[in-house]
Write an enzyme that holds these catalytic residues in place. Structure first.
Site, PDB file in Angstrom:
ATOM      1  N   HIS A 153       0.711  -1.046  -0.018  1.00 47.58           N
ATOM      2  CA  HIS A 153      -0.196   0.137   0.007  1.00 47.58           C
ATOM      3  C   HIS A 153       0.911   1.290   0.091  1.00 47.58           C
ATOM      4  O   HIS A 153       1.579   1.579   0.948  1.00 47.58           O
ATOM      5  CB  HIS A 153      -0.930  -0.126   1.254  1.00 47.58           C
ATOM      6  CG  HIS A 153      -1.845   1.131   1.135  1.00 47.58           C
ATOM      7  ND1 HIS A 153      -2.799   1.477   0.087  1.00 47.58           N
ATOM      8  CD2 HIS A 153      -2.170   2.096   2.324  1.00 47.58           C
ATOM      9  CE1 HIS A 153      -3.404   2.522   0.734  1.00 47.58           C
ATOM     10  NE2 HIS A 153      -3.105   2.717   1.873  1.00 47.58           N
ATOM     11  N   ASP A 177      -3.602   8.880   3.424  1.00 46.12           N
ATOM     12  CA  ASP A 177      -4.028   7.513   3.038  1.00 46.12           C
ATOM     13  C   ASP A 177      -5.199   7.406   2.414  1.00 46.12           C
ATOM     14  O   ASP A 177      -6.131   7.664   2.844  1.00 46.12           O
ATOM     15  CB  ASP A 177      -3.945   6.741   4.435  1.00 46.12           C
ATOM     16  CG  ASP A 177      -4.215   5.259   4.287  1.00 46.12           C
ATOM     17  OD1 ASP A 177      -4.515   4.768   3.185  1.00 46.12           O
ATOM     18  OD2 ASP A 177      -3.467   4.544   5.078  1.00 46.12           O
ATOM     19  N   CYS A 221      -3.745   2.749  -5.003  1.00 44.21           N
ATOM     20  CA  CYS A 221      -3.169   3.668  -4.011  1.00 44.21           C
ATOM     21  C   CYS A 221      -1.934   4.629  -4.409  1.00 44.21           C
ATOM     22  O   CYS A 221      -1.794   5.535  -4.057  1.00 44.21           O
ATOM     23  CB  CYS A 221      -2.728   2.944  -2.596  1.00 44.21           C
ATOM     24  SG  CYS A 221      -1.766   1.367  -3.290  1.00 44.21           S
TER      25      CYS A 221
END
Length: 218
Positions: free
Chosen positions: A125, A142, A177
């Site tokens: 990620h 995030d 991501c």
């Protein structure tokens, strides 16, 4: 009324036909080791570019190249000054401490810039930490809504206050991501609002292919 912003975005996201053809041609199969772009002492191969195709995960090479283009753009008048660490910086800092990365900033005075961009790879990620010396803040971005107080603590060498953002665009799949981290960085390095969504990612992926090929941000 709600359709108008969507229609406007659709029209703005249409790539010129010639540009679209070039992108599709590059994304077709071919010699995976063929060098397609070189700059910033980095080399981008067809294999690297393929990580921008469909729902592939972006690799270090693509993210590092893009961050360097953001730094290059920041030299222009009207943009905040930016330094971006490469994707291996934070892991090295976390595992080996400041002395292990001290030489990485030997040629740049990081305290003289407005913004520091720190890509963070959490195994599978991508996230982004931003140190804004103007606001004396560390902001953690995030796209899956997570917080990372450890990352902020590790980066607290200048004792800024911490701001953990929650109200930011979130990814709706398990693949984008890296794209979100890059686009957060793009908006921040222009002092612009972060107003994209998951639906914009296919367009941003294609656009980034062109930008890397031409070493120029649109």
């Amino acid at each position: 009324m709600h359709l108008l912003p969507k229609i406007h975005w659709y029209l703005c996201s249409l790539l010129p036909l010639e540009m679209d053809r070039e992108i599709k041609n590059v994304l077709r199969s071919g010699n995976q080791d063929e060098v397609l772009s070189e700059a910033f002492r980095l080399t981008i191969t067809r294999k690297d570019i393929q990580t921008l195709n469909n729902l592939n995960w972006l690799n270090d090479e693509i993210i590092n190249f893009y961050m360097n283009m953001l730094m290059e753009r920041s030299k222009q008048k009207g943009f905040p000054t930016v330094h971006a660490f490469n994707t291996f910086f934070f892991t090295k800092l976390k595992t080996a401490g400041y002395t292990a990365v001290k030489r990485w900033t030997k040629k740049v005075d990081i305290f003289s810039v407005d913004i520091l961009l720190v890509p963070i790879h959490l195994g599978v990620h991508w996230c982004l930490a931003v140190i804004d010396f103007r606001k004396k803040t560390i902001t953690y971005f995030d796209s899956m809504g997570g917080s990372n107080s450890e990352a902020c603590r590790i980066l607290l060498y200048s004792k800024p206050s911490i701001c953990l953002l929650k109200e930011i665009p979130q990814q709706m799949n398990g693949s984008d991501c890296g794209m979100f981290a890059c686009k957060y960085a793009d908006c921040i390095s222009k002092d612009k609002p972060i107003n994209f969504t998951q639906q914009h990612m296919p367009y941003f992926r294609k656009r980034m292919v062109w930008e890397i090929l031409h070493r120029k941000l649109l």
